[in-house]
Design an enzyme around this catalytic site. Structure first.
Site, mmCIF file in Angstrom:
data_model
loop_
_atom_site.group_PDB
_atom_site.id
_atom_site.type_symbol
_atom_site.label_atom_id
_atom_site.label_comp_id
_atom_site.label_asym_id
_atom_site.label_seq_id
_atom_site.Cartn_x
_atom_site.Cartn_y
_atom_site.Cartn_z
ATOM 1 N N GLY A 69 0.824 -1.198 0.000
ATOM 2 C CA GLY A 69 0.000 0.000 0.000
ATOM 3 C C GLY A 69 0.860 1.251 0.000
ATOM 4 N N GLY A 113 0.305 -5.251 0.708
ATOM 5 C CA GLY A 113 -0.943 -5.181 -0.034
ATOM 6 C C GLY A 113 -0.945 -6.008 -1.295
ATOM 7 C CD GLU A 142 3.247 -5.776 6.087
ATOM 8 O OE1 GLU A 142 2.658 -5.666 4.997
ATOM 9 O OE2 GLU A 142 3.931 -6.783 6.390
ATOM 10 C CG ASP A 188 -2.407 -4.657 6.745
ATOM 11 O OD1 ASP A 188 -1.356 -4.920 6.144
ATOM 12 O OD2 ASP A 188 -3.112 -3.661 6.454
#
Length: 336
Positions: free
Chosen positions: A67, A116, A139, A147
């Site tokens: 992302g 992502g 991350e 996530d």
């Protein structure tokens, strides 16, 4: 001069094709791209002429590098939480749409696939990786946590590979990603164009004939040791067990754990353990709540600054050492 669209959709034979088209940004997702993909998939879901969906990344370097975390950092610093909330809510809804898509969803992964990008591929039924593919969930290196449903996915990988990958952020090659369960087929880069054309004509039935036998899993000799080390109850316990290992893989894992955000290691471990008992929708809901608390921690804005904005790769974590993290403060992130 009109800019090229960041998502290009077209029909090709029996399939619909989605091209993530931000090659200079390694096809990193922004909210407009997420919304475009959502609209396209919903349209094609009910289109009888589209029998399957193929998604790829533009350029030679990446499928999707994750992302657009610079925008998220700016939203956090400015206090514009609705911007961050919209990004995560709509990204996670797209992840769930992919996971429940009624038609074959085929990701062709040739290059970097992180964060992502994992969400845009691994939730689909078919994930084709080449020798150029590189899978990772880095991350913890930016003071965040894996996530996009990773708290559901990673605990379900063989052994404790998911904890190893989620905490260290270390990458897997395309072949290793198939061994681990993040990808389903291994196809050499040189055959990808031929495969893509065959998919448009005959659908996913051609995947088997275009796939090649896997080389050995590079982590196979270490699976028992990974299981031993990453079943420790705490982050310090994992570190202690790794320190008892003499292999190079353990040294690399230790170096990674000593480099990333100490606090992020603690909340990631808890999130992955929680996710082992959740459905994918419940895990995504829990991840959304955790974005709100972990992004407010100073390590998120500092980690993105050091790794992506200034790129000095010298984050000043607070606290700086694993040994100084207060477990009670981490537990509070899950109850707030």
């Amino acid at each position: 001069m009109t800019a090229e669209p960041t998502v290009i959709a077209r029909r090709d034979g029996r399939v619909g094709r989605i091209l993530l088209n931000r090659p200079r940004a390694l096809n990193a997702l922004n909210l407009d791209m997420i919304r475009a993909c959502d609209v396209i998939l919903r349209q094609w879901r009910d289109d009888p002429h589209v029998h399957a969906v193929i998604i790829e990344g533009a350029g030679e370097r990446a499928f999707c590098a994750g992302g657009d975390i610079i925008e998220l950092r700016e939203a956090q610093i400015s206090g514009n939480r609705p911007v961050a909330d919209a990004f995560f809510q709509e990204e996670y809804a797209l992840n769930l749409l992919i996971a429940t898509y009624p038609k074959p969803y085929i990701a062709l992964i040739d290059g970097i696939c992180m964060g992502g990008g994992i969400g845009m591929s691994v939730h689909g039924a078919y994930r084709v990786a080449t020798e150029h593919a590189s899978f990772g969930m880095p991350e913890t290196a930016i003071g965040f946590f894996p996530d996009i449903g990773a708290t559901f996915l990673l605990p379900r990988l063989r052994g404790h590979l998911g904890l190893y990958l989620g905490l260290t952020g270390l990458r897997l090659s395309g072949a290793d990603a198939v061994h681990a369960g993040l990808a389903t087929h291994f196809v050499p880069h040189a055959k990808l164009v031929t495969l893509s054309a065959a998919l448009a004509q005959d659908g996913p039935s051609v995947l088997a004939e275009h796939s090649e036998a896997l080389p050995p899993f590079s982590l196979a000799p270490h699976l028992a040791a990974i299981e031993h080390c990453f079943t420790a109850d705490t982050v310090p316990g994992i570190v202690a067990r790794l320190e008892q290992q003499e292999d190079d893989w353990a040294k690399r894992a230790l170096k990674a754990l000593r480099t990333v955000s100490p606090s992020a290691l603690f909340w990631t471990l808890q999130a992955l353990r929680n996710g082992a008992d959740l459905t994918l929708p419940a895990a995504l809901d829990a991840e959304f709540q955790l974005t709100r608390t972990t992004m407010a921690h100073p390590d998120f804005t500092e980690g993105v600054r050091a790794m992506v904005v200034d790129k000095d790769r010298k984050p000043a974590w607070k606290p700086a050492r694993i040994e100084d993290v207060d477990p009670a403060s981490i537990a509070g992130l899950f109850t707030g």
